[in-house]
Scaffold this motif. Structure first.
Motif, PDB file in Angstrom:
ATOM      1  N   PRO A  20       0.820  -1.221   0.000  1.00  0.00           N
ATOM      2  CA  PRO A  20       0.000   0.000   0.000  1.00  0.00           C
ATOM      3  C   PRO A  20       0.854   1.272   0.000  1.00  0.00           C
ATOM      4  O   PRO A  20       1.898   1.341   0.650  1.00  0.00           O
ATOM      5  N   VAL A  21       0.394   2.262  -0.747  1.00  0.00           N
ATOM      6  CA  VAL A  21       1.119   3.532  -0.902  1.00  0.00           C
ATOM      7  C   VAL A  21       0.162   4.694  -0.652  1.00  0.00           C
ATOM      8  O   VAL A  21      -1.053   4.527  -0.600  1.00  0.00           O
ATOM      9  N   ASP A  22       0.740   5.886  -0.520  1.00  0.00           N
ATOM     10  CA  ASP A  22      -0.067   7.093  -0.333  1.00  0.00           C
ATOM     11  C   ASP A  22      -0.630   7.619  -1.648  1.00  0.00           C
ATOM     12  O   ASP A  22      -1.689   8.242  -1.672  1.00  0.00           O
ATOM     13  N   VAL A  23       0.108   7.378  -2.745  1.00  0.00           N
ATOM     14  CA  VAL A  23      -0.283   7.908  -4.055  1.00  0.00           C
ATOM     15  C   VAL A  23      -0.040   6.855  -5.122  1.00  0.00           C
ATOM     16  O   VAL A  23       1.042   6.251  -5.178  1.00  0.00           O
ATOM     17  N   VAL A  24      -1.036   6.646  -5.967  1.00  0.00           N
ATOM     18  CA  VAL A  24      -0.831   5.930  -7.219  1.00  0.00           C
ATOM     19  C   VAL A  24      -0.892   6.979  -8.323  1.00  0.00           C
ATOM     20  O   VAL A  24      -1.899   7.686  -8.467  1.00  0.00           O
ATOM     21  N   LEU A  25       0.193   7.104  -9.055  1.00  0.00           N
ATOM     22  CA  LEU A  25       0.338   8.107 -10.107  1.00  0.00           C
ATOM     23  C   LEU A  25       0.541   7.415 -11.445  1.00  0.00           C
ATOM     24  O   LEU A  25       1.338   6.471 -11.553  1.00  0.00           O
ATOM     25  N   THR A  26      -0.200   7.863 -12.458  1.00  0.00           N
ATOM     26  CA  THR A  26       0.078   7.418 -13.818  1.00  0.00           C
ATOM     27  C   THR A  26       0.074   8.643 -14.725  1.00  0.00           C
ATOM     28  O   THR A  26      -0.636   9.624 -14.468  1.00  0.00           O
TER      29      THR A  26
END
Length: 198
Positions: free
Chosen positions: A108-114
């Motif tokens: 788990p992460v704070d941000v998923v960026l694409t």
């Protein structure tokens, strides 16, 4: 197209990928403009960011320079090799792995960026669901997309409708400043940010 064919296609693309100014992010004014856009969209550093479909790592490196903990994933081994080399050349810590941006296997992460990935996944709704499942409580989904003059891409309303099936809090901002791209736009580019509950 199978996974090996897709990887081979992007391996070939990696050789010229950074010829596009907004892929390379070497121009100081462009880097500053992207840094501002992302700073406004992301929580404060040192939040964790998964940069899915990271390409040659330009955005990953830019975020690592700002103190974010970045993990880049790309289907192309050549892209990943170039991203690692770029991080090393810039003297920043960022991790990169070969993997499927549409189905990342990450903690788990704070941000998923694409950036320019959502339009290319085979099942957008499923991919968005998987991206959301990778977020911690209070996390953010940050998608840079466009509807290009050649007909490829995604209209912002279409993407927003898909994301709202998974997260109710969605905002869209046009990214029409030529400094971000290195030229005047003749199409639509935008940033979508969606948030999980606290």
């Amino acid at each position: 197209m199978d996974d090996d064919s897709i990887a081979a296609e992007w391996d070939a693309e990696a050789l010229v990928f950074d010829d596009e100014p907004h892929h390379a992010l070497t121009e100081a004014s462009m880097r500053a403009a992207w840094a501002e856009v992302l700073r406004d969209a992301l929580p404060t550093a040192p939040s964790t960011v998964a940069d899915l479909g990271c390409g040659t790592g330009s955005v990953s490196v830019l975020l690592a320079e700002q103190g974010y903990a970045v993990h880049g994933i790309d289907v192309s081994p050549e892209m990943v090799a170039r991203a690692r080399a770029k991080a090393s050349a810039h003297g920043v810590e960022a991790s990169f792995d070969v993997g499927d941006a549409g189905d990342p296997r990450i903690a788990p992460v704070d941000v998923v960026l694409t950036r320019h990935v959502a339009w290319a996944v085979s099942d957008l709704d499923a991919a968005v669901g998987r991206w959301v499942s990778c977020l911690r409580p209070g996390g953010r989904l940050v998608l840079v997309e466009g509807l290009w003059s050649n007909g490829a891409g995604l209209a912002s309303g279409v993407l927003a409708d898909v994301v709202r099936r998974h997260l109710p809090s969605v905002s869209v901002r046009e990214l029409d400043d030529p400094v971000l791209w290195g030229y005047e736009l003749t199409d639509s580019r935008y940033l979508l940010v969606a948030r999980t509950g606290a």
